[in-house]
Every structure is written in C-alpha cells, then in structure tokens.
Design a protein around this motif. Structure first.
Motif, PDB file in Angstrom:
ATOM      1  N   UNK A 180      -1.742   8.414   3.021  1.00 44.79           N
ATOM      2  CA  UNK A 180      -1.836   8.402   4.488  1.00 44.79           C
ATOM      3  C   UNK A 180      -3.211   7.892   4.938  1.00 44.79           C
ATOM      4  N   UNK A 181      -4.274   8.453   4.375  1.00 50.96           N
ATOM      5  CA  UNK A 181      -5.617   8.050   4.813  1.00 50.96           C
ATOM      6  C   UNK A 181      -6.026   6.683   4.249  1.00 50.96           C
ATOM      7  N   UNK A 182      -5.247   6.170   3.315  1.00 51.25           N
ATOM      8  CA  UNK A 182      -5.468   4.801   2.839  1.00 51.25           C
ATOM      9  C   UNK A 182      -4.708   3.804   3.712  1.00 51.25           C
ATOM     10  N   UNK A 183      -3.942   4.326   4.688  1.00 47.56           N
ATOM     11  CA  UNK A 183      -3.181   3.461   5.585  1.00 47.56           C
ATOM     12  C   UNK A 183      -1.931   2.897   4.959  1.00 47.56           C
ATOM     13  N   UNK A 184      -1.389   3.569   3.942  1.00 49.38           N
ATOM     14  CA  UNK A 184      -0.256   3.037   3.199  1.00 49.38           C
ATOM     15  C   UNK A 184       1.069   3.731   3.481  1.00 49.38           C
ATOM     16  N   UNK A 185       1.112   4.606   4.486  1.00 47.04           N
ATOM     17  CA  UNK A 185       2.369   5.242   4.868  1.00 47.04           C
ATOM     18  C   UNK A 185       2.889   4.510   6.099  1.00 47.04           C
ATOM     19  N   UNK A 194       5.249  12.994  11.247  1.00 46.86           N
ATOM     20  CA  UNK A 194       4.433  12.997  10.034  1.00 46.86           C
ATOM     21  C   UNK A 194       5.060  13.886   8.969  1.00 46.86           C
ATOM     22  N   UNK A 195       5.574  15.039   9.381  1.00 45.79           N
ATOM     23  CA  UNK A 195       6.214  15.934   8.421  1.00 45.79           C
ATOM     24  C   UNK A 195       7.443  15.261   7.821  1.00 45.79           C
ATOM     25  N   UNK A 196       8.195  14.551   8.639  1.00 42.38           N
ATOM     26  CA  UNK A 196       9.364  13.826   8.130  1.00 42.38           C
ATOM     27  C   UNK A 196       8.935  12.759   7.118  1.00 42.38           C
ATOM     28  N   UNK A 197       7.835  12.064   7.402  1.00 43.82           N
ATOM     29  CA  UNK A 197       7.321  11.059   6.459  1.00 43.82           C
ATOM     30  C   UNK A 197       6.916  11.731   5.149  1.00 43.82           C
ATOM     31  N   UNK A 198       6.283  12.914   5.249  1.00 44.34           N
ATOM     32  CA  UNK A 198       5.921  13.659   4.040  1.00 44.34           C
ATOM     33  C   UNK A 198       7.165  14.059   3.260  1.00 44.34           C
ATOM     34  N   UNK A 199       8.153  14.592   3.956  1.00 43.26           N
ATOM     35  CA  UNK A 199       9.377  15.045   3.287  1.00 43.26           C
ATOM     36  C   UNK A 199      10.037  13.880   2.552  1.00 43.26           C
ATOM     37  N   UNK A 201       4.354   3.388   9.468  1.00 43.27           N
ATOM     38  CA  UNK A 201       4.246   3.948  10.818  1.00 43.27           C
ATOM     39  C   UNK A 201       2.995   4.797  11.016  1.00 43.27           C
ATOM     40  N   UNK A 202       2.173   4.941   9.987  1.00 49.68           N
ATOM     41  CA  UNK A 202       0.937   5.722  10.103  1.00 49.68           C
ATOM     42  C   UNK A 202      -0.276   4.921   9.630  1.00 49.68           C
ATOM     43  N   UNK A 203      -0.194   3.618   9.756  1.00 43.95           N
ATOM     44  CA  UNK A 203      -1.301   2.777   9.321  1.00 43.95           C
ATOM     45  C   UNK A 203      -2.592   3.102  10.089  1.00 43.95           C
ATOM     46  N   UNK A 204      -2.442   3.603  11.324  1.00 45.85           N
ATOM     47  CA  UNK A 204      -3.623   3.941  12.127  1.00 45.85           C
ATOM     48  C   UNK A 204      -4.288   5.247  11.668  1.00 45.85           C
ATOM     49  N   UNK A 205      -3.702   5.933  10.699  1.00 44.64           N
ATOM     50  CA  UNK A 205      -4.290   7.168  10.169  1.00 44.64           C
ATOM     51  C   UNK A 205      -5.330   6.867   9.091  1.00 44.64           C
ATOM     52  N   UNK A 206      -5.560   5.595   8.842  1.00 44.80           N
ATOM     53  CA  UNK A 206      -6.514   5.208   7.798  1.00 44.80           C
ATOM     54  C   UNK A 206      -7.901   5.779   8.101  1.00 44.80           C
TER      55      UNK A 206
END
Length: 151
Positions: free
Chosen positions: A37-42, A70-75, A44-49
């Motif tokens: 996520x923090x590498x920007x590789x998830x 985000x929880x759905x992406x984690x799941x 729809x969450x690229x802005x979480x880099x």
C-alpha cells in the motif's frame, strides 16, 4: 515470605487478548499488505504511497482511516494468497482486529514505530480498562485520606 502462594492479585482483572493462529496470519498479512500500500502498488490506492516516515510519535485517530474500501482491498489481497489459509470469511470474523492492525502498520510506515505502538495501545483491553478505573482509584484514595483525618 509469600503466604497463600498466589502473590499479588489485581483488584480488576481483564483477560488479555488471546493470540491464535488466525491472529498470527492476520498480523503477517497486514504487514505485507501495508508494505504494498505505501509503495503505491495496491490498485485504487496509488495515492497512499509514502516516500518516507515523518518521525512523529503519534497518529491522531482521524489521521489514518481504514475505510471499507481499504479493508476490502486488504481482504482481497490476503485471501488471494492461499498459502496463508486466510479466507474472506475468517478475515471478516476478525475485521475489527484486522482494521486495527492495518492502522498500526500504516502509522508505523507513515510516522514512526512509536506511532504504531500507540495505535496498538489504544486498543489494548487491559490498558483501556486501567485508564477507565484510575478515577475510581483516586476517589478511593481520597475517601481513605478523609476517613483518616476525620478520626
């Protein structure tokens, strides 16, 4: 000498959170998910880099939100790795815990190790109860002090 053999017993007993194999697998999955996520590789969450930690020791409750998306992406991320034995169902059974761990890993990655530990402590059942009963202990101390002076 200890009489009775049990030592000091707490006035208020709170069971600590139980560690289970599922909790262990969730801990590992949240760690790897947040790294992506923090590498920007998830998707729809690229802005979480996150380029670097800011070294703040705290993360305010509203600073890091684990949204339903985000929880759905984690799941989806965790359940895709069949070797971990995580499924959507067993992840959902521990949803609150998983969200807390995602928040903790995000606080660590974004702020500092201390900020991540504080997230865990915010949710620790023993610490939460201790904070709640401190005012009761203070009132009891004041009552004892008053009764001594009233004699």
């Amino acid at each position: 000498t200890l009489y009775g053999g049990r030592g000091i017993e707490p006035d208020v007993k709170i069971e600590p959170q139980k560690f289970t194999p599922l909790i262990g697998r969730l801990n590992e999955a949240t760690f790897y998910f947040v790294r992506q996520l923090v590498a920007g590789k998830i998707a729809s969450f690229e802005n979480a880099k996150v380029d670097k930690q800011n070294f703040s020791t705290t993360a305010a409750p509203n600073d890091i939100n684990v949204t339903d998306k985000m929880f759905e992406a984690f799941r989806n991320y965790a359940a895709a790795d069949k070797a971990d034995g995580l499924t959507a169902a067993n992840i959902d059974s521990q949803a609150d815990y998983a969200k807390m761990r995602i928040r903790e890993e995000l606080a660590t990655a974004t702020y500092s190790n201390e900020a991540g530990v504080r997230v865990i402590l915010e949710n620790d059942p023993q610490l939460t109860k201790a904070v709640a009963v401190v005012p009761q202990a203070e009132r009891a101390r004041e009552t004892v002090a008053y009764s001594r002076t009233a004699r």
